[in-house]
Design a protein around this motif. Structure first.
Motif, PDB file in Angstrom:
ATOM      1  N   LEU A 186     -26.886  -8.708  44.561  1.00  0.00           N
ATOM      2  CA  LEU A 186     -27.354  -7.382  44.962  1.00  0.00           C
ATOM      3  C   LEU A 186     -27.970  -7.431  46.347  1.00  0.00           C
ATOM      4  CD1 LEU A 186     -29.056  -6.007  41.750  1.00  0.00           C
ATOM      5  CD2 LEU A 186     -27.304  -4.839  43.073  1.00  0.00           C
ATOM      6  N   ALA A 187     -28.750  -8.448  46.600  1.00  0.00           N
ATOM      7  CA  ALA A 187     -29.414  -8.610  47.884  1.00  0.00           C
ATOM      8  C   ALA A 187     -29.578 -10.092  48.150  1.00  0.00           C
ATOM      9  CB  ALA A 187     -30.787  -7.921  47.863  1.00  0.00           C
ATOM     10  N   PRO A 188     -29.607 -10.499  49.425  1.00  0.00           N
ATOM     11  CA  PRO A 188     -29.706 -11.921  49.719  1.00  0.00           C
ATOM     12  C   PRO A 188     -31.008 -12.517  49.217  1.00  0.00           C
ATOM     13  CG  PRO A 188     -30.031 -10.599  51.687  1.00  0.00           C
ATOM     14  CD  PRO A 188     -29.576  -9.666  50.619  1.00  0.00           C
ATOM     15  N   GLN A 189     -30.907 -13.725  48.683  1.00  0.00           N
ATOM     16  CA  GLN A 189     -32.084 -14.455  48.241  1.00  0.00           C
ATOM     17  C   GLN A 189     -32.026 -15.844  48.839  1.00  0.00           C
ATOM     18  OE1 GLN A 189     -32.192 -14.464  43.985  1.00  0.00           O
ATOM     19  NE2 GLN A 189     -33.177 -12.483  43.871  1.00  0.00           N
ATOM     20  N   GLY A 205     -26.118 -28.120  44.197  1.00  0.00           N
ATOM     21  CA  GLY A 205     -26.058 -29.269  43.357  1.00  0.00           C
ATOM     22  C   GLY A 205     -27.205 -29.336  42.421  1.00  0.00           C
ATOM     23  N   SER A 206     -28.183 -28.437  42.631  1.00  0.00           N
ATOM     24  CA  SER A 206     -29.349 -28.451  41.758  1.00  0.00           C
ATOM     25  C   SER A 206     -29.066 -27.701  40.477  1.00  0.00           C
ATOM     26  CB  SER A 206     -30.539 -27.809  42.465  1.00  0.00           C
ATOM     27  OG  SER A 206     -30.299 -26.460  42.685  1.00  0.00           O
ATOM     28  N   THR A 207     -29.764 -28.070  39.424  1.00  0.00           N
ATOM     29  CA  THR A 207     -29.630 -27.360  38.159  1.00  0.00           C
ATOM     30  C   THR A 207     -31.022 -27.090  37.622  1.00  0.00           C
ATOM     31  OG1 THR A 207     -29.521 -29.425  36.935  1.00  0.00           O
ATOM     32  CG2 THR A 207     -27.430 -28.446  37.595  1.00  0.00           C
ATOM     33  N   ASN A 208     -31.114 -26.111  36.760  1.00  0.00           N
ATOM     34  CA  ASN A 208     -32.377 -25.860  36.097  1.00  0.00           C
ATOM     35  C   ASN A 208     -32.099 -25.436  34.669  1.00  0.00           C
ATOM     36  OD1 ASN A 208     -31.654 -23.116  36.159  1.00  0.00           O
ATOM     37  ND2 ASN A 208     -32.605 -22.860  38.173  1.00  0.00           N
ATOM     38  N   ALA A 209     -33.163 -25.161  33.922  1.00  0.00           N
ATOM     39  CA  ALA A 209     -32.996 -24.857  32.501  1.00  0.00           C
ATOM     40  C   ALA A 209     -32.168 -23.605  32.295  1.00  0.00           C
ATOM     41  CB  ALA A 209     -34.370 -24.711  31.847  1.00  0.00           C
ATOM     42  N   ALA A 210     -32.353 -22.603  33.159  1.00  0.00           N
ATOM     43  CA  ALA A 210     -31.591 -21.359  33.008  1.00  0.00           C
ATOM     44  C   ALA A 210     -30.106 -21.613  33.174  1.00  0.00           C
ATOM     45  CB  ALA A 210     -32.085 -20.325  34.023  1.00  0.00           C
ATOM     46  N   GLU A 211     -29.722 -22.420  34.151  1.00  0.00           N
ATOM     47  CA  GLU A 211     -28.312 -22.720  34.374  1.00  0.00           C
ATOM     48  C   GLU A 211     -27.740 -23.512  33.208  1.00  0.00           C
ATOM     49  OE1 GLU A 211     -28.672 -24.693  38.053  1.00  0.00           O
ATOM     50  OE2 GLU A 211     -28.678 -22.868  39.247  1.00  0.00           O
ATOM     51  N   LYS A 263     -29.423 -14.815  40.276  1.00  0.00           N
ATOM     52  CA  LYS A 263     -29.553 -14.706  38.826  1.00  0.00           C
ATOM     53  C   LYS A 263     -28.999 -13.399  38.293  1.00  0.00           C
ATOM     54  CE  LYS A 263     -34.305 -12.912  39.042  1.00  0.00           C
ATOM     55  NZ  LYS A 263     -35.705 -13.158  38.635  1.00  0.00           N
ATOM     56  N   ARG A 264     -28.868 -12.380  39.151  1.00  0.00           N
ATOM     57  CA  ARG A 264     -28.361 -11.098  38.673  1.00  0.00           C
ATOM     58  C   ARG A 264     -26.868 -11.108  38.381  1.00  0.00           C
ATOM     59  NH1 ARG A 264     -31.754  -8.055  43.218  1.00  0.00           N
ATOM     60  NH2 ARG A 264     -31.491 -10.148  44.078  1.00  0.00           N
ATOM     61  N   SER A 305     -34.551  -5.006  39.101  1.00  0.00           N
ATOM     62  CA  SER A 305     -33.625  -5.389  38.041  1.00  0.00           C
ATOM     63  C   SER A 305     -33.039  -4.143  37.392  1.00  0.00           C
ATOM     64  CB  SER A 305     -34.355  -6.232  36.986  1.00  0.00           C
ATOM     65  OG  SER A 305     -35.381  -5.478  36.381  1.00  0.00           O
ATOM     66  N   TRP A 306     -31.936  -4.318  36.693  1.00  0.00           N
ATOM     67  CA  TRP A 306     -31.297  -3.196  36.028  1.00  0.00           C
ATOM     68  C   TRP A 306     -30.672  -3.700  34.737  1.00  0.00           C
ATOM     69  CZ3 TRP A 306     -26.075  -3.761  35.215  1.00  0.00           C
ATOM     70  CH2 TRP A 306     -25.440  -4.722  36.008  1.00  0.00           C
ATOM     71  N   THR A 307     -30.398  -2.790  33.840  1.00  0.00           N
ATOM     72  CA  THR A 307     -29.771  -3.131  32.559  1.00  0.00           C
ATOM     73  C   THR A 307     -28.604  -2.190  32.315  1.00  0.00           C
ATOM     74  OG1 THR A 307     -31.892  -3.835  31.658  1.00  0.00           O
ATOM     75  CG2 THR A 307     -30.108  -3.388  30.081  1.00  0.00           C
ATOM     76  N   PRO A 308     -27.380  -2.710  32.217  1.00  0.00           N
ATOM     77  CA  PRO A 308     -26.245  -1.835  31.914  1.00  0.00           C
ATOM     78  C   PRO A 308     -26.392  -1.242  30.520  1.00  0.00           C
ATOM     79  CG  PRO A 308     -25.606  -4.127  31.746  1.00  0.00           C
ATOM     80  CD  PRO A 308     -26.999  -4.114  32.300  1.00  0.00           C
ATOM     81  N   ARG A 309     -26.063   0.015  30.398  1.00  0.00           N
ATOM     82  CA  ARG A 309     -26.174   0.674  29.103  1.00  0.00           C
ATOM     83  C   ARG A 309     -24.857   1.346  28.737  1.00  0.00           C
ATOM     84  NH1 ARG A 309     -32.026   3.756  29.830  1.00  0.00           N
ATOM     85  NH2 ARG A 309     -33.286   1.853  30.006  1.00  0.00           N
TER      86      ARG A 309
END
Length: 509
Positions: free
Chosen positions: A42-45, A51-57, A237-238, A492-496
């Motif tokens: 949606l927007a640059p972050q 090569g990094s990973t985390n729990a969410a991934e 993450k979006r 953030s948004w939630t598709p409905r």
């Protein structure tokens, strides 16, 4: 002669590769001004290290596999970078495929080797077969080493493979081929590979946050039963918010790319993901769309497809089968319009359907309108390399614009624009897009229908309040209205959906 025949509306059986039919490649083999507008953010972050990973991934929903290339020594003088190791199993066949980038020197060195694959306990051993350099195809970018593997191990998630050299069976490398097979159905009529790309913040009209949902839904509505989506470990993450409704309905399975050498995938890395996707969907998909971008739409125009639906509706897989049946040709399996399965291979069996693309103007309001709302295109097919859909069981290696290795006796079939074309929404030039073409635009109305007549209240399961199962789908029009004010913002948004809490199986009656 091929261009003239295509203009006359005649199909031809042309040995792959095919670069004709109203378009040519430039000297580099790449499309001029190539832009893949399936954007992930949606927007640059601030990007994480690729090569990094985390729990969410690690907990990505419906994660089929994680890709990480590795370099191994396969002889005392040859070191190779293996991009992917893919296990693939059918009912009566199993193998492990090693994907490598192609160059002539590596190909010649590889075929001179005597390599075999062996299980850890030595109970299984098979010779490595090599594909990708044996044909005269142009622009080879990948090659594949393939070795048979016991089909009774098809339910395992990981397979440890020893690469051995020579008659002495000298162990050179040990690799693991892993994926979660239970996530995929046994078969799909048609599937698509979806590669990760990026957004350009100063061009919101090209934002994939608008293009990706409508592209996924359009193809789902026209017979694509599954999408294998490749996701970068550094992606915003979006991305998962966009995919959630498709993942929840098991329309999407994901592959995570954690390669430290890939900061931003482009034209070259598409070949890696396309070939990886090919082997993960072998034995699964009857037809596969490996390299169609999110600003490109297929337009079949087959009068007998799906009861006369033609370009106005119906299933693309049915249309493809109809094309072959009308020409007296065979699908994989050796039957005219038959089911998948490499049982016999008659002469002139097409391994792929190749087509040209028309360049369309962006819609008037490219932020708030669907791509297909634009009905202005150039008069002739663009002078670009063709795109194609493929029968996975009949090919070994792919380039973005044609297969480069295929089952002997099969060919590429060029289809004239009157029968199949790609609609490519990629230009702001109004002077050159002077032809009016409403063939996809008139289908927009179907998106205005609610995805279901249910109340959306959890636990209410009245058959009278739910439409048939195949109509339970994400509603892109609703999504578009919700996403418009969030372009360039971080909210953030939630598709409905109107029946989003009622799963498709509950309405199957």
């Amino acid at each position: 002669s091929e261009v003239a025949a295509a203009a006359a509306g005649q199909q031809q059986h042309v040995a792959a590769p095919l670069v004709s039919g109203g378009g040519v490649c430039d000297s580099s083999g790449q499309e001029p001004h190539y832009v893949d507008s399936s954007l992930l953010q949606l927007a640059p972050q601030a990007p994480r290290r690729a090569g990094s990973t985390n729990a969410a991934e690690a907990q990505l929903p419906r994660l089929l596999a994680t890709l990480q290339s590795s370099r191994v020594n396969v002889s005392y003088s040859l070191s190779v970078e293996i991009k992917s190791v893919v296990p693939s199993f059918g009912r009566n066949e199993g193998f492990v495929a090693f994907l490598l980038e192609y160059n002539v020197e590596l190909w010649n060195a590889s075929v001179a080797l005597s390599l075999s694959c062996a299980s850890v306990d030595g109970s299984h051993r098979s010779q490595v077969k090599m594909y990708g350099g044996e044909t005269g195809a142009d622009y080879k970018t990948y090659m594949v080493w393939k070795c048979d593997w016991p089909v009774e191990e098809r339910h395992k998630e990981c397979h440890t493979v020893h690469l051995e050299e020579g008659s002495s069976r000298t162990l050179r490398a040990s690799v693991r081929a892993c994926q979660t097979p239970k996530l995929l159905k046994k078969s799909y009529n048609m599937a698509a590979c979806v590669s990760p790309v990026w957004e350009t913040p100063d061009q919101p009209g090209k934002s994939g946050i608008l293009k990706l949902p409508q592209w996924l839904e359009w193809n789902f509505m026209h017979g694509f039963e599954h999408f294998l989506v490749y996701t970068l470990s550094s992606a915003d993450k979006r991305v998962q918010q966009i995919l959630k409704l498709f993942v929840d309905r098991r329309l999407v399975t994901q592959v995570l790319l954690t390669d430290a050498n890939v900061q931003r995938p482009g034209y070259e890395t598409q070949g890696w993901m396309g070939n990886d996707c090919l082997y993960r969907m072998k034995h699964r998909a009857r037809w596969l769309m490996p390299f169609i971008d999110r600003d490109e739409y297929l337009r079949f125009n087959v009068s007998s497809a799906n009861g006369g639906g033609g370009s106005d509706g119906g299933s693309f897989s049915h249309a493809a089968a109809t094309v072959l049946a009308e020409q007296g040709l065979c699908e994989a399996g050796g039957k005219k319009g038959g089911a998948a399965g490499l049982e016999a291979m008659p002469s002139h069996t097409p391994h792929s359907l190749s087509f040209g693309r028309f360049t369309f103007a962006y819609p008037g309001d490219s932020v708030r309108a669907f791509d297909i709302e634009s009905n202005l295109r150039e008069k002739h097919l663009a002078h670009l390399c063709p795109k194609y859909i493929v029968q996975p069981s009949l090919v070994h290696v792919l380039f973005i614009h044609w297969p480069t290795s295929w089952v002997q006796g099969t060919q590429s079939l060029w289809l004239p624009a009157a029968m199949l074309a790609g609609y490519h929404y990629r230009t702001a030039a109004r002077k050159s897009t002077s032809v009016t073409d409403d063939m996809l635009r008139r289908r927009r109305a179907i998106w205005e229908r609610p995805s279901s007549a249910g109340s959306g209240v959890r636990g209410q399961r009245s058959p009278r309040r739910c439409r048939p199962r195949e109509e339970h789908r994400p509603n892109s029009l609703h999504w578009m209205h919700r996403l418009q004010p969030q372009i360039g913002k971080r909210r953030s948004w939630t598709p409905r959906g109107r029946c989003r809490s009622v799963s498709p199986p509950s309405c199957s009656a």
